[in-house]
Design a protein around this motif. Structure first.
Motif, PDB file in Angstrom:
ATOM      1  N   LEU A   1     -25.721   2.586  28.043  1.00  0.00           N
ATOM      2  CA  LEU A   1     -25.822   3.624  27.024  1.00  0.00           C
ATOM      3  C   LEU A   1     -25.151   3.117  25.759  1.00  0.00           C
ATOM      4  O   LEU A   1     -23.988   2.711  25.784  1.00  0.00           O
ATOM      5  CB  LEU A   1     -25.137   4.917  27.495  1.00  0.00           C
ATOM      6  N   ILE A   2     -25.883   3.125  24.659  1.00  0.00           N
ATOM      7  CA  ILE A   2     -25.330   2.586  23.428  1.00  0.00           C
ATOM      8  C   ILE A   2     -25.900   3.331  22.232  1.00  0.00           C
ATOM      9  O   ILE A   2     -27.079   3.691  22.224  1.00  0.00           O
ATOM     10  CB  ILE A   2     -25.620   1.066  23.324  1.00  0.00           C
ATOM     11  N   ASP A   3     -25.050   3.606  21.268  1.00  0.00           N
ATOM     12  CA  ASP A   3     -25.482   4.226  20.022  1.00  0.00           C
ATOM     13  C   ASP A   3     -25.612   3.131  18.968  1.00  0.00           C
ATOM     14  O   ASP A   3     -24.659   2.376  18.722  1.00  0.00           O
ATOM     15  CB  ASP A   3     -24.485   5.281  19.553  1.00  0.00           C
ATOM     16  N   ILE A   4     -26.784   3.030  18.354  1.00  0.00           N
ATOM     17  CA  ILE A   4     -27.073   1.992  17.365  1.00  0.00           C
ATOM     18  C   ILE A   4     -27.690   2.645  16.138  1.00  0.00           C
ATOM     19  O   ILE A   4     -28.637   3.422  16.256  1.00  0.00           O
ATOM     20  CB  ILE A   4     -28.043   0.931  17.914  1.00  0.00           C
ATOM     21  N   ALA A   5     -27.156   2.319  14.977  1.00  0.00           N
ATOM     22  CA  ALA A   5     -27.715   2.814  13.717  1.00  0.00           C
ATOM     23  C   ALA A   5     -27.875   4.332  13.724  1.00  0.00           C
ATOM     24  O   ALA A   5     -28.856   4.875  13.212  1.00  0.00           O
ATOM     25  CB  ALA A   5     -29.053   2.130  13.414  1.00  0.00           C
ATOM     26  N   GLY A   6     -26.911   5.026  14.322  1.00  0.00           N
ATOM     27  CA  GLY A   6     -26.932   6.476  14.347  1.00  0.00           C
ATOM     28  C   GLY A   6     -27.864   7.085  15.370  1.00  0.00           C
ATOM     29  O   GLY A   6     -27.971   8.314  15.453  1.00  0.00           O
ATOM     30  N   ALA A   7     -28.539   6.256  16.176  1.00  0.00           N
ATOM     31  CA  ALA A   7     -29.469   6.746  17.201  1.00  0.00           C
ATOM     32  C   ALA A   7     -28.938   6.404  18.590  1.00  0.00           C
ATOM     33  O   ALA A   7     -28.263   5.389  18.778  1.00  0.00           O
ATOM     34  CB  ALA A   7     -30.854   6.144  17.002  1.00  0.00           C
ATOM     35  N   LYS A   8     -29.275   7.231  19.558  1.00  0.00           N
ATOM     36  CA  LYS A   8     -28.825   7.036  20.938  1.00  0.00           C
ATOM     37  C   LYS A   8     -29.897   6.290  21.735  1.00  0.00           C
ATOM     38  O   LYS A   8     -31.069   6.672  21.723  1.00  0.00           O
ATOM     39  CB  LYS A   8     -28.520   8.388  21.593  1.00  0.00           C
ATOM     40  N   PHE A   9     -29.457   5.233  22.451  1.00  0.00           N
ATOM     41  CA  PHE A   9     -30.369   4.414  23.236  1.00  0.00           C
ATOM     42  C   PHE A   9     -29.898   4.308  24.686  1.00  0.00           C
ATOM     43  O   PHE A   9     -28.694   4.381  24.977  1.00  0.00           O
ATOM     44  CB  PHE A   9     -30.485   3.006  22.649  1.00  0.00           C
ATOM     45  N   LEU A  10     -30.859   4.111  25.576  1.00  0.00           N
ATOM     46  CA  LEU A  10     -30.606   3.809  26.980  1.00  0.00           C
ATOM     47  C   LEU A  10     -31.395   2.552  27.327  1.00  0.00           C
ATOM     48  O   LEU A  10     -32.609   2.502  27.104  1.00  0.00           O
ATOM     49  CB  LEU A  10     -31.024   4.980  27.871  1.00  0.00           C
ATOM     50  N   MET A  11     -30.677   1.539  27.835  1.00  0.00           N
ATOM     51  CA  MET A  11     -31.313   0.293  28.254  1.00  0.00           C
ATOM     52  C   MET A  11     -31.420   0.310  29.778  1.00  0.00           C
ATOM     53  O   MET A  11     -30.401   0.235  30.476  1.00  0.00           O
ATOM     54  CB  MET A  11     -30.495  -0.914  27.787  1.00  0.00           C
ATOM     55  N   LEU A  12     -32.637   0.433  30.286  1.00  0.00           N
ATOM     56  CA  LEU A  12     -32.862   0.581  31.719  1.00  0.00           C
ATOM     57  C   LEU A  12     -33.367  -0.735  32.303  1.00  0.00           C
ATOM     58  O   LEU A  12     -34.369  -1.287  31.836  1.00  0.00           O
ATOM     59  CB  LEU A  12     -33.887   1.690  31.973  1.00  0.00           C
ATOM     60  N   TYR A  13     -32.706  -1.199  33.347  1.00  0.00           N
ATOM     61  CA  TYR A  13     -33.041  -2.475  33.980  1.00  0.00           C
ATOM     62  C   TYR A  13     -33.638  -2.245  35.362  1.00  0.00           C
ATOM     63  O   TYR A  13     -33.032  -1.578  36.204  1.00  0.00           O
ATOM     64  CB  TYR A  13     -31.781  -3.333  34.121  1.00  0.00           C
ATOM     65  N   ILE A  14     -34.821  -2.823  35.585  1.00  0.00           N
ATOM     66  CA  ILE A  14     -35.504  -2.736  36.868  1.00  0.00           C
ATOM     67  C   ILE A  14     -35.729  -4.161  37.371  1.00  0.00           C
ATOM     68  O   ILE A  14     -36.479  -4.931  36.763  1.00  0.00           O
ATOM     69  CB  ILE A  14     -36.865  -2.014  36.749  1.00  0.00           C
ATOM     70  N   GLY A  15     -35.084  -4.530  38.468  1.00  0.00           N
ATOM     71  CA  GLY A  15     -35.198  -5.879  38.994  1.00  0.00           C
ATOM     72  C   GLY A  15     -36.573  -6.168  39.578  1.00  0.00           C
ATOM     73  O   GLY A  15     -37.450  -5.302  39.649  1.00  0.00           O
ATOM     74  N   TYR A  16     -36.742  -7.390  40.023  1.00  0.00           N
ATOM     75  CA  TYR A  16     -38.026  -7.834  40.551  1.00  0.00           C
ATOM     76  C   TYR A  16     -38.414  -7.076  41.816  1.00  0.00           C
ATOM     77  O   TYR A  16     -37.589  -6.826  42.699  1.00  0.00           O
ATOM     78  CB  TYR A  16     -37.960  -9.332  40.860  1.00  0.00           C
ATOM     79  N   ASN A  17     -39.696  -6.686  41.893  1.00  0.00           N
ATOM     80  CA  ASN A  17     -40.248  -6.084  43.104  1.00  0.00           C
ATOM     81  C   ASN A  17     -39.425  -4.889  43.584  1.00  0.00           C
ATOM     82  O   ASN A  17     -38.940  -4.851  44.716  1.00  0.00           O
ATOM     83  CB  ASN A  17     -40.317  -7.154  44.200  1.00  0.00           C
TER      84      ASN A  17
END
Length: 521
Positions: free
Chosen positions: A337-353
């Motif tokens: 979870l990170i706020d960048i340039a005044g906007a809220k972002f979620l970076m979701l990671y899905i591993g292989y298979n």
């Protein structure tokens, strides 16, 4: 009776960059009652007898022809109003504004009206004047953006034919100016100019051969990011798997795999030591590759044990950007979870298979965070031709792209970008009108594991994604810190690509959190 006010010559206190939200709207709606305040930020010559202001939020877009001469669609209307010197919004379809009413002496029929204030990032602000007869907001008469994020914006225009109170609106709505897209449309071997975009996201993937044979190249990649993050506004780095080469076949000794994991760990540690937010996920070369991982209870975790030893939750959970992982011990799927340039972002990671339990977990993560713009990192999502394959039950070699699209991308309007690797090469897929909001989803494959220099798979290419939020424009640049080269196509032994495959511009849309503001000064 004098003619209705018309807009005369335009005087701009700073460089104009094209119409922001330009309006030639339908009739203005009846205003919600709001206590007007003494005007702040607005100056008129000759001096107005009185000037008041209210703050508001419009739920409509824009239309008409503005100072750039470009036609745009939609309509601009005043909306819900309140007392105040600023207005801020985060919804993608809401636009903040300040509305002023200025009264002049009866003999004044022309006035120069100037305004000063701020927005967020480098968002454009536009000035509109109300036609008192038609009760319609005319097209933008002045548009400008600040010299630096959050900096001062000045707008000036001449209003003629005054016969009664003059109403002026200052609004922050989507940028019409296309200079960022136009200036980066050609593959010219350079990054976008710093200061012309809001932030950059770095994409690394499939570093397996450099972890195995040339770990100094991996160091070059992350060290370059550390050294250049401030200049190029790099706020996040995403690695989409195959960190190493050798941890794939069950029954093999882990000696070589540990050597490679150690090397990769040290390279990624450069980002950690610089406090640069980042994340990784396991590709098929980072976990044991067998069908039991999807079908036999406990085997998914067992297959990822060595990966989690080096890149597990314990390594990241104390970082301020950390969200959570699939389990307390398993970081094969996780989110930041990170706020960048005044906007809220979620970076979701899905591993292989990913097995079914991981997909269900990811669905819940997205459901729990509807207010965050989502980037999905997946190891195998697109094939070289841009196809998303449908992985069969028990299949360990096929793409999970169609499953991810069906279950995570299409149903959740917060998702706007998917990054992947695994397949040697480059592919760009841009799906538009994904839902009834008109959402655009950008999907990028960028894997340079087989690209060569002097016969070695050690080119070290990675991507920089540069985002202009207000203009909904993304500029992609591919670059190798080791070679200091941008022409990635020159290092493909199969000669499949053109310069514009590695350096290009596309549009994108945010639907969860879009920062906009108008503040008088």
């Amino acid at each position: 009776m004098k003619a209705a006010p018309t807009i005369g010559s335009l005087l701009f206190a700073c460089a104009l960059v094209g119409a922001d939200a330009v309006a030639d709207p339908a009739a203005a709606r009846v205003q919600a009652p709001a206590a007007a305040m003494p005007a702040l930020g607005l100056v008129a010559v000759p001096h107005a007898v009185s000037a008041e202001m209210v703050a508001g939020v419009s739920g409509t877009g824009v239309s008409g022809t503005g100072v750039s001469g470009k036609e745009v669609s939609g309509s601009m209307e005043a909306g819900t109003e309140s007392s105040g010197f600023e207005s801020r919004t985060s919804a993608w379809n809401e636009f903040p504004y300040l509305r002023y009413t200025a009264t002049f002496d009866p003999d004044v029929d022309s006035a120069e009206i100037s305004w000063q204030g701020t927005s967020v990032n480098t968002n454009d602000l536009a000035m509109h004047v109300l036609d008192p007869v038609e009760r319609r907001w005319g097209p933008a008469v002045a548009v400008a953006q600040p010299d630096s994020p959050g900096g001062l914006v000045s707008l000036t225009a001449q209003v003629t034919g005054i016969d009664g109170p003059v109403e002026v609106m200052i609004v922050d709505s989507p940028r019409e100016d296309r200079s960022f897209a136009e200036n980066n449309a050609e593959a010219d071997g350079s990054f976008a100019e710093p200061g012309t975009y809001d932030f950059a996201l770095q994409h690394i993937t499939d570093t397996q051969y450099i972890s195995q044979d040339n770990p100094s190249v991996y160091d070059d990649m992350t060290q370059w990011t550390v050294d250049n993050a401030a200049e190029y506004d790099v706020d996040y780095s995403m690695h989409t798997g195959d960190i190493i080469q050798s941890w794939i076949r069950p029954g093999r000794p882990d000696t070589q795999s540990r050597i490679e994991f150690e090397a990769a760990s040290k390279s990624m540690e450069l980002l950690e030591n610089a406090n640069l937010p980042h994340g990784v996920l396991p590709g098929n070369h980072d976990n044991l590759w067998n069908v039991a991982g999807k079908l036999v209870p406990g085997m998914h975790e067992e297959n990822h044990a060595l990966y989690n030893e080096y890149f597990g939750p314990d390594r990241y959970r104390d970082q301020p950007w950390w969200g959570d992982s699939f389990t307390a011990e398993d970081n094969s799927a996780h989110y930041d979870l990170i706020d960048i340039a005044g906007a809220k972002f979620l970076m979701l990671y899905i591993g292989y298979n990913p097995p079914e339990k991981v997909m269900k977990w990811a669905e819940q993560v997205l459901a729990d965070h509807p207010d965050r713009n989502v980037v999905i990192g997946s190891h195998y999502y697109l094939d070289e031709g841009g196809e998303k394959k449908l992985m069969a039950f028990g299949d360990i070699g096929a793409s999970s792209g169609q499953q991810i699209w069906n279950r995570l991308v299409k149903p959740f309007e917060s998702v706007f970008l998917v990054l992947s690797g695994h397949v040697d090469g480059q592919a760009t897929v841009v799906d538009r009108d994904v839902d009834d909001t008109g959402r655009t989803v950008v999907q990028l494959l960028a894997d340079y594991q087989y690209f060569e220099i002097d016969g070695e798979r050690a080119t070290g290419f990675q991507r920089m994604l540069q985002f202009d939020i207000d203009g909904e424009t993304l500029a992609v640049t591919t670059h190798s810190p080791t070679l200091d080269r941008y022409d990635v196509e020159s290092f493909d032994p199969r000669r499949r690509f053109l310069p514009e495959d590695g350096e290009f511009v596309t549009d994108f849309t945010l639907r969860a959190d879009v920062p906009r503001a108008v503040s008088a000064r």
